[in-house]
Scaffold this motif. Structure first.
Motif, PDB file in Angstrom:
ATOM      1  N   ASP A   1      19.697 -48.098 -26.286  1.00 55.53           N
ATOM      2  CA  ASP A   1      20.487 -49.340 -26.260  1.00 55.53           C
ATOM      3  C   ASP A   1      20.172 -50.199 -27.476  1.00 55.53           C
ATOM      4  OD1 ASP A   1      21.656 -48.530 -23.976  1.00 55.53           O
ATOM      5  OD2 ASP A   1      20.364 -49.726 -22.634  1.00 55.53           O
ATOM      6  N   ALA A   2      18.895 -50.193 -27.862  1.00 58.19           N
ATOM      7  CA  ALA A   2      18.484 -51.009 -29.015  1.00 58.19           C
ATOM      8  C   ALA A   2      19.195 -50.550 -30.287  1.00 58.19           C
ATOM      9  CB  ALA A   2      16.972 -50.923 -29.210  1.00 58.19           C
ATOM     10  N   ILE A   3      19.454 -49.236 -30.399  1.00 57.16           N
ATOM     11  CA  ILE A   3      20.161 -48.731 -31.584  1.00 57.16           C
ATOM     12  C   ILE A   3      21.633 -49.122 -31.504  1.00 57.16           C
ATOM     13  CG2 ILE A   3      20.749 -46.671 -32.936  1.00 57.16           C
ATOM     14  CD1 ILE A   3      18.307 -45.287 -31.676  1.00 57.16           C
ATOM     15  N   GLU A   4      22.179 -49.046 -30.295  1.00 56.61           N
ATOM     16  CA  GLU A   4      23.587 -49.382 -30.104  1.00 56.61           C
ATOM     17  C   GLU A   4      23.883 -50.823 -30.511  1.00 56.61           C
ATOM     18  OE1 GLU A   4      25.024 -48.198 -26.290  1.00 56.61           O
ATOM     19  OE2 GLU A   4      27.098 -48.231 -26.998  1.00 56.61           O
ATOM     20  N   ASP A   5      22.869 -51.693 -30.341  1.00 61.52           N
ATOM     21  CA  ASP A   5      23.058 -53.109 -30.668  1.00 61.52           C
ATOM     22  C   ASP A   5      23.137 -53.363 -32.166  1.00 61.52           C
ATOM     23  OD1 ASP A   5      23.088 -53.646 -28.033  1.00 61.52           O
ATOM     24  OD2 ASP A   5      20.962 -54.209 -27.899  1.00 61.52           O
ATOM     25  N   VAL A   6      22.660 -52.399 -32.943  1.00 63.69           N
ATOM     26  CA  VAL A   6      22.669 -52.599 -34.391  1.00 63.69           C
ATOM     27  C   VAL A   6      24.059 -52.260 -34.933  1.00 63.69           C
ATOM     28  CG1 VAL A   6      21.610 -51.898 -36.581  1.00 63.69           C
ATOM     29  CG2 VAL A   6      20.246 -51.938 -34.481  1.00 63.69           C
ATOM     30  N   GLU A   7      24.609 -53.170 -35.722  1.00 59.90           N
ATOM     31  CA  GLU A   7      25.972 -52.957 -36.217  1.00 59.90           C
ATOM     32  C   GLU A   7      26.013 -51.810 -37.229  1.00 59.90           C
ATOM     33  OE1 GLU A   7      27.709 -56.217 -38.250  1.00 59.90           O
ATOM     34  OE2 GLU A   7      29.750 -55.497 -37.953  1.00 59.90           O
ATOM     35  N   LEU A   8      25.112 -51.826 -38.177  1.00 58.55           N
ATOM     36  CA  LEU A   8      25.087 -50.794 -39.220  1.00 58.55           C
ATOM     37  C   LEU A   8      23.643 -50.393 -39.493  1.00 58.55           C
ATOM     38  CD1 LEU A   8      26.717 -49.181 -41.340  1.00 58.55           C
ATOM     39  CD2 LEU A   8      26.358 -51.080 -42.913  1.00 58.55           C
ATOM     40  N   LEU A   9      23.312 -49.176 -39.147  1.00 58.05           N
ATOM     41  CA  LEU A   9      21.939 -48.694 -39.376  1.00 58.05           C
ATOM     42  C   LEU A   9      21.700 -48.530 -40.877  1.00 58.05           C
ATOM     43  CD1 LEU A   9      21.323 -45.843 -36.756  1.00 58.05           C
ATOM     44  CD2 LEU A   9      20.269 -48.114 -36.789  1.00 58.05           C
ATOM     45  N   ASP A  10      20.617 -49.081 -41.372  1.00 57.29           N
ATOM     46  CA  ASP A  10      20.328 -48.876 -42.794  1.00 57.29           C
ATOM     47  C   ASP A  10      19.536 -47.582 -42.981  1.00 57.29           C
ATOM     48  OD1 ASP A  10      17.777 -49.470 -42.046  1.00 57.29           O
ATOM     49  OD2 ASP A  10      17.770 -51.477 -42.918  1.00 57.29           O
ATOM     50  N   VAL A  11      19.418 -47.181 -44.216  1.00 63.69           N
ATOM     51  CA  VAL A  11      18.776 -45.908 -44.529  1.00 63.69           C
ATOM     52  C   VAL A  11      17.329 -45.858 -44.035  1.00 63.69           C
ATOM     53  CG1 VAL A  11      17.960 -44.482 -46.446  1.00 63.69           C
ATOM     54  CG2 VAL A  11      20.269 -45.433 -46.509  1.00 63.69           C
ATOM     55  N   GLU A  12      16.638 -46.952 -44.217  1.00 64.17           N
ATOM     56  CA  GLU A  12      15.229 -47.026 -43.826  1.00 64.17           C
ATOM     57  C   GLU A  12      15.054 -46.745 -42.334  1.00 64.17           C
ATOM     58  OE1 GLU A  12      13.726 -50.837 -44.839  1.00 64.17           O
ATOM     59  OE2 GLU A  12      11.653 -50.256 -44.430  1.00 64.17           O
ATOM     60  N   THR A  13      15.919 -47.361 -41.541  1.00 62.70           N
ATOM     61  CA  THR A  13      15.830 -47.178 -40.092  1.00 62.70           C
ATOM     62  C   THR A  13      16.120 -45.730 -39.714  1.00 62.70           C
ATOM     63  OG1 THR A  13      16.739 -49.405 -39.964  1.00 62.70           O
ATOM     64  CG2 THR A  13      16.587 -48.157 -37.908  1.00 62.70           C
ATOM     65  N   LYS A  14      17.152 -45.173 -40.348  1.00 57.74           N
ATOM     66  CA  LYS A  14      17.477 -43.767 -40.056  1.00 57.74           C
ATOM     67  C   LYS A  14      16.298 -42.865 -40.405  1.00 57.74           C
ATOM     68  CE  LYS A  14      22.316 -44.218 -41.146  1.00 57.74           C
ATOM     69  NZ  LYS A  14      23.332 -43.801 -42.090  1.00 57.74           N
ATOM     70  N   ALA A  15      15.688 -43.150 -41.559  1.00 58.93           N
ATOM     71  CA  ALA A  15      14.552 -42.339 -41.979  1.00 58.93           C
ATOM     72  C   ALA A  15      13.388 -42.486 -40.989  1.00 58.93           C
ATOM     73  CB  ALA A  15      14.108 -42.753 -43.382  1.00 58.93           C
ATOM     74  N   GLU A  16      13.233 -43.677 -40.493  1.00 60.88           N
ATOM     75  CA  GLU A  16      12.193 -43.962 -39.494  1.00 60.88           C
ATOM     76  C   GLU A  16      12.416 -43.124 -38.226  1.00 60.88           C
ATOM     77  OE1 GLU A  16       8.851 -46.380 -38.442  1.00 60.88           O
ATOM     78  OE2 GLU A  16      10.032 -46.524 -40.296  1.00 60.88           O
ATOM     79  N   LEU A  17      13.658 -43.176 -37.736  1.00 58.95           N
ATOM     80  CA  LEU A  17      13.986 -42.468 -36.498  1.00 58.95           C
ATOM     81  C   LEU A  17      13.884 -40.951 -36.682  1.00 58.95           C
ATOM     82  CD1 LEU A  17      17.082 -44.590 -35.405  1.00 58.95           C
ATOM     83  CD2 LEU A  17      14.864 -44.503 -34.237  1.00 58.95           C
ATOM     84  N   LEU A  18      14.473 -40.473 -37.761  1.00 57.82           N
ATOM     85  CA  LEU A  18      14.420 -39.021 -38.014  1.00 57.82           C
ATOM     86  C   LEU A  18      12.985 -38.591 -38.293  1.00 57.82           C
ATOM     87  CD1 LEU A  18      17.619 -38.643 -40.251  1.00 57.82           C
ATOM     88  CD2 LEU A  18      17.346 -37.922 -37.866  1.00 57.82           C
ATOM     89  N   GLY A  19      12.230 -39.495 -38.949  1.00 59.68           N
ATOM     90  CA  GLY A  19      10.813 -39.203 -39.246  1.00 59.68           C
ATOM     91  C   GLY A  19      10.026 -38.979 -37.961  1.00 59.68           C
ATOM     92  N   ALA A  20      10.343 -39.792 -36.960  1.00 53.98           N
ATOM     93  CA  ALA A  20       9.643 -39.633 -35.685  1.00 53.98           C
ATOM     94  C   ALA A  20       9.944 -38.265 -35.081  1.00 53.98           C
ATOM     95  CB  ALA A  20      10.073 -40.739 -34.727  1.00 53.98           C
ATOM     96  N   VAL A  21      11.195 -37.810 -35.254  1.00 54.54           N
ATOM     97  CA  VAL A  21      11.554 -36.474 -34.739  1.00 54.54           C
ATOM     98  C   VAL A  21      10.821 -35.397 -35.547  1.00 54.54           C
ATOM     99  CG1 VAL A  21      13.444 -34.840 -34.316  1.00 54.54           C
ATOM    100  CG2 VAL A  21      13.808 -37.283 -33.957  1.00 54.54           C
ATOM    101  N   VAL A  22      10.728 -35.588 -36.848  1.00 48.55           N
ATOM    102  CA  VAL A  22      10.032 -34.614 -37.699  1.00 48.55           C
ATOM    103  C   VAL A  22       8.562 -34.514 -37.270  1.00 48.55           C
ATOM    104  CG1 VAL A  22       9.222 -34.132 -40.049  1.00 48.55           C
ATOM    105  CG2 VAL A  22      11.596 -34.852 -39.667  1.00 48.55           C
ATOM    106  N   GLU A  23       7.946 -35.642 -37.021  1.00 47.01           N
ATOM    107  CA  GLU A  23       6.543 -35.639 -36.577  1.00 47.01           C
ATOM    108  C   GLU A  23       6.396 -34.803 -35.307  1.00 47.01           C
ATOM    109  OE1 GLU A  23       4.075 -38.732 -37.587  1.00 47.01           O
ATOM    110  OE2 GLU A  23       5.134 -38.182 -39.448  1.00 47.01           O
ATOM    111  N   GLU A  24       7.350 -34.998 -34.401  1.00 47.31           N
ATOM    112  CA  GLU A  24       7.281 -34.320 -33.110  1.00 47.31           C
ATOM    113  C   GLU A  24       7.543 -32.823 -33.236  1.00 47.31           C
ATOM    114  OE1 GLU A  24       9.949 -35.027 -29.301  1.00 47.31           O
ATOM    115  OE2 GLU A  24       8.848 -36.826 -29.910  1.00 47.31           O
ATOM    116  N   GLU A  25       8.546 -32.481 -34.055  1.00 46.04           N
ATOM    117  CA  GLU A  25       8.960 -31.083 -34.163  1.00 46.04           C
ATOM    118  C   GLU A  25       8.114 -30.290 -35.153  1.00 46.04           C
ATOM    119  OE1 GLU A  25      11.176 -29.363 -32.519  1.00 46.04           O
ATOM    120  OE2 GLU A  25      12.127 -30.940 -31.336  1.00 46.04           O
ATOM    121  N   ASP A  26       7.570 -30.962 -36.141  1.00 40.70           N
ATOM    122  CA  ASP A  26       6.752 -30.326 -37.167  1.00 40.70           C
ATOM    123  C   ASP A  26       7.438 -29.133 -37.833  1.00 40.70           C
ATOM    124  OD1 ASP A  26       4.561 -29.915 -38.772  1.00 40.70           O
ATOM    125  OD2 ASP A  26       3.530 -28.630 -37.302  1.00 40.70           O
TER     126      ASP A  26
END
Lengths: 699, 266
Positions: B87-112
């Motif tokens: 829901d917190a992501i849905e509230d953001v009008e336009l995701l910036d690159v940094e945020t996307k990198a943050e979110l995808l980075g968390a997935v990368v950490e998990e998936e390795d």
């Protein structure tokens, strides 16, 4: 001593096994038994191969006696050989009936010798009037046979007739035709030598009934051959003829003569709806299981198709893709598959993909993409090989393995995402009605007699929107109760299915059926013959029960015209036109006359192109051709317009090229421009012509 | 070996559309798999087909609707997918690159993963920076605008031997140590077609939905630094002039026009 061992003066018969002796006769029977055994083993092997093929989705053996009879009629009449080719029809008729007569004659003699006289101990009936009649008929039919084979040889070697020669032409073709020739000629030589030889010991004047053999005897005599020399030479001549005959019998299942059995079997197991109604794929089949990956994935009937091919090349000579220089030769595809199977069986070919992009497969992706699904090949095939079904299944393999042609993919994705090949939003589908000065009824809201399925092109393509508006005007003018589905219409799926995207076809078919069922209607009328085909022949596979009440608009309009609903006198227009049969209306569904009736009712002069009705030449738009780009020598559409302007009686005086299919309209409008025919001819739809007539009447 | 492919569902706009406020009205939007990501998926699947035991995981940031799109990646051969949404992501009008990198980075950490393939850019917002920003976030090596990749070297030596497209028609050949993020350019391969039967079959493949909590990312971290302040359709202006005459006259008139407009000097 049995009577047949000796020629007795005064008894009209002929000595069988004359001068061959007991040992020779026994040897002959032994060799005959061997030949028959080799024959039977070969036939068994072939049919065992078919038995190993995959199940065929169509029921092909029900009502077998009727099937056998129909196939026998087709073979006996040679009607498929006469189709488009009188010479080949005569040739095949002569050979077939000559061959059968000689086979029957030999059988009668066998019965007399081995059964009637030997087993039953009866006096031979191969004497007197019976012998004379027998000899005369056998000589006459044998002559027919030799003439037929001679015609074949003349055309193959002297004329070098184009369609007889191809990639798979080989020694077996030469051997087949020359063996038949030598058998025919050798039979007469044997007869002539025997007559001359026996003339030393008896009066042979009654043998004149064997008029060809008698003629050979005369020639031999004139050449200075004495009766004694003939008698001495007879065993050699006889044995050459006998050995060749036995070798031929033994070779039947191993080469081209096998078509006598395989082509007949193919006619017996044919499916009259082949091509226009494609088979479904099992609901639980995964992408890997759809379309042939290995030769084992072909059904038994498809393997039989491959063996039934006689390399006659009629399919390839009728194929518009081949004519346009696309890399498709339908005969080669069928024979490539056969050669691949035989190569695998013999162990001299590696296993490869059946169809793929990249050039290492049995059939190349480009070859399959070239097919326009126009069914000209199947119409031309004298032995009912079902090319289009196999080609579609190979397209399915390409689709499921992700190798769909990029241009086709775009159209297909548009259908998936937007429900139409244009990729336009569905809310714009009814936009074509905006320019009309009346409201087109909404079939979702009122009950109608005719539910009009407009189709993608008439809805979205500017040129064809004019056709849709014309048809709406005709319906209004005639007071027809009709209505359309507005946004709830989707692509009909006919061509989606033919490019091999069965999953998407299933989706649109189910959704369209749902849209139909939400309406209250009596009949469905289609602008596009492609829709008409798939609704009436294929939607049944998805639970649609009203296939019989689906019509192409020309059929509905023909009734309106005949009922006088449009008030035409038949004098309104005076152009000269030609009419192009759309594949899906004509060849697929046999509707040739309704559009012609409507065209004539406007008063125009209808001039036929040489390739009309079931021989119509595809516009190039079928089978996804509309969405693709090809490197073509002459586009099929350009070639067809040339035909209209050069090969018709009126020639350049033909004013209009009349079509009855939106796809044809698009292809010919294009061909008219790229072919430089813009000033020479106009492309007009049947309805547009009708509206012009109505307007002319009102003036 | 594990290959992670980042994919995005992009909006495509119909020819005639209407803008309301800072958004294009939903009626005029369609959604599709980002074109560049289609090539990244194909490259990943080709790696999987060439190697033994290569797992391809597709990851996207998007609402439930985007499962339709990510299923295309699964139909084309990805083994499973991860969808990040909250829901917190849905509230953001336009995701910036940094945020996307943050979110995808968390997935990368998990998936390795050993290698991450992303598209060069998305054809809706065209930021073209997510891949490189992600490499920076997770501390991977990276290469941008990759238009050729040596599959065998990746599998056998753990090195991404790539060709990159630079400005001015220059191409660069580089070896990048794994783990790395490669931003894939269109044309590197021929993306395969996903058949409807394939898409239907992909329904049975797993799409794991990860919330911010699951990823251990705080709601504050997704606050975007970008705001859409206005949206308008630029006026298109065009003016065509036909120069009459034969070639010589046309050339003379054209020279006059060029001088007049100051394109060339007197």
């Amino acid at each position: 001593m049995p009577s047949y061992m000796l020629a007795q003066a005064g008894v009209e018969t002929r000595p069988t096994f004359w001068r061959i002796g007991h040992v020779g006769e026994a040897l002959f029977y032994y060799l005959a038994a061997v030949a028959v055994a080799i024959f039977l083993y070969g036939v068994y092997q072939r049919f065992a191969t078919y038995a190993r093929g995959a199940d065929d989705p169509r029921e092909r053996l029900t009502d077998l006696p009727a099937r056998v009879l129909t196939a026998a009629k087709l073979v006996a009449s040679n009607e498929k050989q006469f189709d488009r080719d009188l010479y080949a029809g005569l040739m095949h008729t002569f050979i077939l009936w000559g061959f059968l007569s000689l086979l029957i004659a030999t059988t009668i003699l066998g019965i007399d010798m081995d059964l009637w006289t030997l087993v039953l101990g009866q006096p031979s009936f191969f004497v007197g009037d019976f012998y004379l009649a027998y000899s005369f008929v056998a000589d006459a039919m044998g002559l027919l046979f030799v003439v037929g084979v001679g015609m074949a040889i003349y055309r193959r070697y002297w004329v070098q007739y184009g369609r007889l020669w191809g990639k798979h032409t080989s020694t077996e073709d030469d051997l087949f035709v020359w063996t038949l020739f030598l058998l025919g000629v050798g039979g007469y030589l044997t007869e002539g030598v025997r007559i001359l030889g026996t003339s030393a010991t008896r009066d042979v004047s009654f043998e004149t009934v064997s008029f060809v053999g008698w003629f050979v005897k005369d020639v031999l005599q004139a050449a200075g051959v004495t009766p004694q020399a003939a008698a001495a030479a007879y065993p050699v001549v006889w044995w050459s003829h006998a050995l060749l005959a036995l070798a031929f019998v033994a070779s039947v299942p191993y080469a081209k003569p096998f078509h006598m059995l395989s082509s007949y079997a193919n006619l017996v197991t044919r499916d009259e709806d082949a091509g226009k109604r494609l088979p479904r794929v099992p609901e639980d089949a995964s992408p890997e299981e759809i379309g042939p990956s290995d030769i084992e994935d072909f059904t038994w009937k498809q393997l039989l198709d491959h063996d039934a091919c006689t390399k006659c090349g009629r399919c390839s000579s009728a194929c518009p893709a081949k004519a346009a220089g696309r890399p498709l030769d339908p005969r080669d595809v069928i024979l490539d598959l056969k050669a691949y199977r035989e190569g695998l069986e013999a162990g001299d070919r590696e296993e490869v993909d059946i169809v793929a992009d990249g050039g290492t497969s049995v059939v190349d992706a480009e070859t399959m993409e070239s097919c326009m699904s126009c069914m000209a090949c199947m119409d031309a095939c004298p032995v009912d090989i079902e090319h289009v079904t196999q080609f579609t299944e190979m397209n399915r393999r390409l689709t499921e393995s992700g190798q769909m042609n990029k241009n086709v993919e775009e159209a297909v994705m548009n259908v998936f995402q937007k429900g139409n090949t244009f990729g336009d939003p569905d809310r714009k589908r009814p936009d074509w009605t905006d320019d009309l000065d009346f409201e087109v009824p909404d079939a979702r809201e009122q009950s109608v007699e005719y539910l009009w399925y407009v189709g993608d092109y008439p809805s979205y393509d500017e040129r064809n929107q004019h056709v849709a508006r014309s048809l709406a005007r005709v319906f209004e003018e005639a007071g027809v109760s009709y209505g359309i589905l507005y946004e709830d219409e989707q692509n009909d799926g006919n061509d989606i299915r033919r490019v091999g995207e069965e999953g998407l076809y299933e989706m649109v078919a189910e959704e369209n059926i749902e849209a139909f069922q939400s309406c209250d209607y009596e009949n469905i009328v289609c602008t596009d013959p492609h829709s008409y085909n798939t609704f009436s022949n294929e939607y049944e596979q998805f639970g649609f029960e009203d296939g019989d009440s689906v019509y192409h608009y020309t059929q509905v309009v023909e009734n309106l015209v005949n009922d006088g609903a449009l008030g035409l006198t038949g004098t309104e227009l005076n152009d000269t036109v030609t009419y192009h049969d759309p594949c899906h209306l004509g060849r697929y569904n046999g509707e040739f006359e309704a559009p012609r009736e409507v065209v004539r009712a406007t008063g125009v002069t209808l001039d036929e192109m040489p390739r009309n009705r079931s021989e119509s030449f595809c516009c190039g738009g079928g089978g996804g051709g509309l969405w693709m780009d090809f490197d073509e020598e002459t586009k099929p559409s350009e070639e067809r317009i040339r035909e209209a302007l050069e090969d018709t009686d009126a020639g350049p005086d033909v004013d209009r090229f009349v079509v009855a299919c939106p796809m044809c309209m698009t292809m010919y409008e294009d061909g008219r421009k790229t072919g430089g025919y813009e000033d020479d001819i106009e492309i007009t739809d049947v309805t547009e012509l009708l509206v012009e007539a109505i307007d002319a009447k009102e003036k | 070996m594990k290959v992670l492919v980042t994919v995005k569902e992009v909006a495509t706009v119909e020819d005639d559309f209407e803008i309301s406020g800072t958004e294009i009205e939903e009626t005029y939007l369609d959604y599709d798999l980002n074109e560049w990501d289609d090539y990244a998926v194909e490259e990943a699947v080709q790696l999987a087909e060439a190697g033994d035991d290569v797992e391809v995981v597709a990851v996207t940031i998007g609402p439930e609707r985007s499962e339709e799109t990510i299923r295309m990646a699964l139909a084309k051969g990805a083994d499973r997918a991860v969808r990040v949404w909250d829901d917190a992501i849905e509230d953001v009008e336009l995701l910036d690159v940094e945020t996307k990198a943050e979110l995808l980075g968390a997935v990368v950490e998990e998936e390795d993963p050993d290698i991450v393939l992303s598209g060069v850019q998305a054809n809706d917002d065209s930021f073209g920076a997510t891949g490189v920003a992600l490499a920076e976030t997770v501390g991977f090596e990276w290469a941008a605008v990759v238009n050729a990749l040596d599959t065998e070297k990746v599998l056998d030596e753990g090195v991404a031997s790539v060709r990159r497209e630079l400005e001015g028609g220059i191409e660069e050949l580089t070896d990048v140590e794994l783990p790395a993020v490669l931003a894939i350019q269109t044309g590197i391969n021929e993306p395969r077609y996903a058949s409807l039967r394939g898409i239907r079959q992909a329904q049975s493949k797993e799409i794991d939905v990860q919330s911010l909590d699951d990823l251990g990312v705080g709601a504050d971290d997704v606050a975007s630094s970008l705001d859409v302040t206005a949206m308008y359709e630029p006026e298109t202006e065009s003016d065509a002039q036909y120069l009459e005459g034969d070639a010589g006259e046309q050339a003379a008139k054209l020279a006059d026009v060029l001088r007049e407009k100051g394109v060339v000097g007197e």
